[in-house]
Scaffold this active site. Structure first.
Site, PDB file in Angstrom:
ATOM      1  N   SER A  65       0.807  -1.229   0.000  1.00  0.00           N
ATOM      2  CA  SER A  65       0.000   0.000   0.000  1.00  0.00           C
ATOM      3  C   SER A  65       0.835   1.273   0.000  1.00  0.00           C
ATOM      4  O   SER A  65       0.310   2.360  -0.250  1.00  0.00           O
ATOM      5  CB  SER A  65      -0.946   0.018   1.205  1.00  0.00           C
ATOM      6  OG  SER A  65      -0.222   0.157   2.411  1.00  0.00           O
ATOM      7  N   LYS A 135       1.187   4.653   6.865  1.00  0.00           N
ATOM      8  CA  LYS A 135       0.648   5.488   5.786  1.00  0.00           C
ATOM      9  C   LYS A 135       1.354   6.850   5.828  1.00  0.00           C
ATOM     10  O   LYS A 135       2.099   7.166   6.749  1.00  0.00           O
ATOM     11  CB  LYS A 135      -0.870   5.709   5.956  1.00  0.00           C
ATOM     12  CG  LYS A 135      -1.709   4.452   6.062  1.00  0.00           C
ATOM     13  CD  LYS A 135      -1.769   3.649   4.778  1.00  0.00           C
ATOM     14  CE  LYS A 135      -2.631   2.398   4.937  1.00  0.00           C
ATOM     15  NZ  LYS A 135      -2.553   1.507   3.747  1.00  0.00           N
TER      16      LYS A 135
END
Length: 246
Positions: A65, A135
């Site tokens: 991701s 993230k």
């Protein structure tokens, strides 16, 4: 008779007489190896715990991701010291945080390897079973983040130049979850993955009871270095798009 009162005379030891030894400092009693090794192991564990708790900790990247900034199975070092001095995560930083609201529910998690179990046991990596995500911070408290169509992503009304977005991806995803305009509340972060079309980030958890926001209290620290494997070694600076901050 000569006066010898002020004349020093040499005294020679009697060869047949034992001269007592001057007592030296007492010798330290050395521990046997059976006691020494467990003690050294205990000290090593305490040091590892202190380093993991207050300084840095290694984390394994479990998915793609964050490509191409981070690859699956990379190990990153996370700075846990800076937050102790009151510093908060800023825009553009890559952060590790505890799963804020079951974001990983329904995702199949790989069982930890033996190495991970050992490093987790001594505190150099998270313990098996701990759920963390990694993230990029896009917005902090008070920021407005917006996606329309395929982008660009706007921060406080200004389009962001995002060279870190995975090649072939668009800054915004042209689907229901990828279209939004939100304002980040104080004490929270809005986070997104660099592999935009392969990241279940804040965009897709707006119904989690927190609006997809990550509380600052769930942030473990900032990822600063890709430490392993060696060919992937690199630092993780804040991109120019966020300096000066919008």
């Amino acid at each position: 008779m000569a006066d010898t009162g002020d004349v020093a005379t040499e005294t020679r030891p009697d060869p047949g007489r034992e001269v007592p030894e001057t007592p030296g400092p007492p010798r330290r009693r050395r521990l046997s190896p059976w006691a020494e090794y467990p003690l050294l192991a205990a000290v090593a564990l305490v040091l590892a715990f202190l380093i993991k708790t207050f300084l840095v900790q290694a984390f394994l990247i479990p998915s793609g991701s964050m490509q191409n900034t981070l690859q699956e199975d990379d190990r990153v070092l996370v700075d846990k010291l800076t937050p102790w001095f009151g510093s908060e995560p800023d825009r553009g930083e890559v952060v590790v945080f505890r799963d804020p609201a079951d974001w990983l529910a329904g995702h199949e998690l790989r069982p930890p390897t033996t190495t991970q179990k050992v490093l987790g046991f001594v505190g150099l990596m998270p313990a098996a079973g701990e759920q963390h995500l990694i993230k990029r911070v896009i917005g902090v408290g008070g920021d407005t983040v917006e996606c329309q169509g395929t982008g660009p992503l706007k921060l406080n009304g200004r389009p962001l130049d995002e060279p870190y977005v995975y090649e072939g991806n668009t800054p915004c995803s042209d689907d229901a979850g990828g279209q939004f305009r939100i304002t980040v509340p104080a004490g929270h972060l809005w986070v997104m993955g660099d592999h935009r079309q392969h990241s279940q980030d804040s965009r897709y958890h707006r119904n989690d009871g927190r609006g997809g926001m990550v509380p600052l209290t769930d942030v473990v620290g900032r990822a600063v270095v890709v430490a392993w494997p060696v060919p992937h070694w690199s630092t993780l600076p804040v991109p120019d798009a966020f300096t000066p901050a919008p």
